[in-house]
Design an enzyme around this catalytic site. Structure first.
Site, short mmCIF file in Angstrom:
data_model
loop_
_atom_site.label_atom_id
_atom_site.label_comp_id
_atom_site.label_asym_id
_atom_site.label_seq_id
_atom_site.Cartn_x
_atom_site.Cartn_y
_atom_site.Cartn_z
N CYS A 178 -6.38 -3.66 3.03
CA CYS A 178 -7.49 -2.92 3.63
C CYS A 178 -8.02 -1.91 2.63
CB CYS A 178 -7.02 -2.17 4.87
SG CYS A 178 -6.11 -3.21 6.02
N CYS A 196 -11.30 -4.68 13.67
CA CYS A 196 -10.15 -3.79 13.71
C CYS A 196 -10.69 -2.47 14.27
CB CYS A 196 -9.59 -3.62 12.30
SG CYS A 196 -8.31 -2.36 12.19
N CYS A 222 -17.07 13.26 1.68
CA CYS A 222 -17.88 12.56 2.69
C CYS A 222 -18.77 13.57 3.42
CB CYS A 222 -16.96 11.85 3.68
SG CYS A 222 -17.86 10.95 4.95
N CYS A 270 -16.10 14.97 10.79
CA CYS A 270 -15.14 14.44 11.75
C CYS A 270 -13.95 15.41 11.71
CB CYS A 270 -14.69 13.04 11.34
SG CYS A 270 -16.07 11.92 10.97
N ARG A 288 -1.48 -1.78 16.06
CA ARG A 288 -0.91 -1.27 14.81
C ARG A 288 -0.48 0.18 14.92
NH1 ARG A 288 -4.88 -2.06 10.86
NH2 ARG A 288 -4.18 -4.21 10.92
N CYS A 306 -9.76 -6.50 4.52
CA CYS A 306 -10.34 -5.66 5.57
C CYS A 306 -11.06 -4.52 4.88
CB CYS A 306 -9.24 -5.14 6.49
SG CYS A 306 -9.85 -4.01 7.76
N CYS A 309 -10.57 14.80 9.84
CA CYS A 309 -10.53 14.10 8.55
C CYS A 309 -10.55 15.03 7.33
CB CYS A 309 -11.69 13.12 8.46
SG CYS A 309 -11.65 12.17 6.93
S1 SF4 Z 1 -13.53 9.87 9.11
FE1 SF4 Z 1 -13.64 11.06 7.17
S2 SF4 Z 1 -14.31 9.57 5.63
FE2 SF4 Z 1 -14.75 8.67 7.65
S3 SF4 Z 1 -16.84 9.28 8.09
FE3 SF4 Z 1 -15.55 10.89 9.00
S4 SF4 Z 1 -15.37 12.46 7.39
FE4 SF4 Z 1 -16.13 10.59 6.41
#
Ligand code: SF4
Length: 335
Positions: free
Chosen positions: A113, A204, A69, A73, A276, A144, A76
């Site tokens: 999901c 959600c 991705c 973040c 949840r 979802c 992640c």
């Molecule tokens: S949480 Fe992870 S998968 Fe979702 S946008 Fe951020 S880096 Fe990408």
């Protein structure tokens, strides 16, 4: 097939949504500051006013496209910017996804999901996931999707394909969002949530606890969720899973009582939402999970994988639920 007794009707199907109350951050902080057992007791009372206390909504989450991705973040492992050793996986084939969905249903899940690691889907991705949604829906499961930021018209396309819920988390206190996520803003999230609501999808939306935030910042997250109007139907509260290679791998340990407090405050401020118990559950002792259920959690992710991190095995979940006299909600789609 699950051996739990069937349940007839979710209690909160019977009561209309009240006018949402606006929650100031300081009011939410006051809830956090209640004596621990009083807070849990208050949350348990409110839980029982709106839901059957033994009923747990089970969702199974499948990563249909993993890793690589472009977003940044800090929590992640799927971000291409961090070296976490995660194996990338292109979009799964429809047949594979349907196979997993059938297994999830047979094990008692009411909702399936699907998550894809994108900043947001492209138009051709929407065509692909729409076909998947149509086929999963035809199995009799709620659907979802969590596909990232949506462009105009995409939420409508997903709705037309039969999507029930769209997951899009607010992650953390709006005031510190930029410290955790560097490639989009809190307002971008709100924009997609608005599109999702506009299209008539259920929402959600939750966040992650244990990312070095302070208690007032946890209160800020809960206030931002509770002040969504209408409030989200599902509120996943995740405990950070620290993955080596991500910037938050060394985040400070969060005391378990603080996590339970967060669940309780979410229940009190969002009385009609499914709260949840989500990521991080595999690291939680049974007694802690029991406290979370007491504090108003009434939904779990169920299955052996939670996108890319471990989740307690389904059999373990069944055993724990049996010990606590909990059983699965059959369908929450009318709530
Ligand atoms: S949480 Fe992870 S998968 Fe979702 S946008 Fe951020 S880096 Fe990408």
């Amino acid at each position: 097939m699950t051996t739990f007794p069937l349940h007839l009707k979710a209690k909160n199907e019977l009561t209309p949504h009240p006018m949402a109350q606006y929650w100031r951050k300081c009011q939410v902080e006051e809830l956090f500051a209640l004596p621990f057992l009083d807070l849990v007791f208050k949350a348990a009372e409110i839980h029982r006013q709106h839901f059957h206390s033994q009923e747990i909504q089970l969702s199974t989450l499948l990563s249909i496209k993993t890793g690589g991705c472009a977003e940044e973040c800090e929590y992640c492992p799927q971000s291409a910017r961090y070296d976490t050793g995660l194996e990338r996986q292109e979009m799964l084939k429809v047949e594979e996804i349907l196979e997993k969905a059938k297994i999830a249903k047979a094990r008692g899940a009411s909702r399936f999901c699907m998550g894809a690691a994108w900043r947001g889907p492209k138009p051709k991705d929407i065509e692909t996931v729409s076909e998947i949604i149509r086929q999963v829906k035809a199995l009799g499961l709620e659907t979802c999707g969590t596909f990232g930021l949506l462009e105009t018209g995409m939420a409508e396309d997903l709705k037309n394909a039969g999507l029930d819920y769209y997951n899009h988390n607010l992650d953390t206190d709006p005031a510190r969002y930029h410290k955790v996520v560097h490639t989009r803003s809190h307002d971008d999230r709100l924009d997609t949530l608005g599109k999702v609501r506009q299209a008539g999808l259920k929402v959600c939306c939750g966040g992650i606890i244990g990312m070095n935030e302070t208690r007032p910042e946890r209160a800020g997250l809960i206030a931002s969720l509770a002040n969504l109007d209408p409030q989200p139907e599902s509120v996943p509260i995740n405990q950070l899973v620290k993955v080596e290679g991500t910037p938050l791998a060394d985040a400070e340990e969060l005391d378990w009582t603080e996590f339970v407090r967060t669940i309780a405050v979410a229940r009190i401020t969002m009385p009609q939402s499914y709260v949840r118990l989500s990521a991080g559950r595999s690291a939680m002792p049974e007694a802690m999970q029991a406290f979370c259920f007491m504090a108003g959690a009434n939904s779990i992710f169920y299955g052996d994988k939670l996108l890319t991190t471990e989740n307690p095995e389904a059999d373990f979940d069944r055993l724990l639920m049996a010990k606590l006299d909990l059983y699965p909600l059959q369908n929450s789609s009318t709530t």
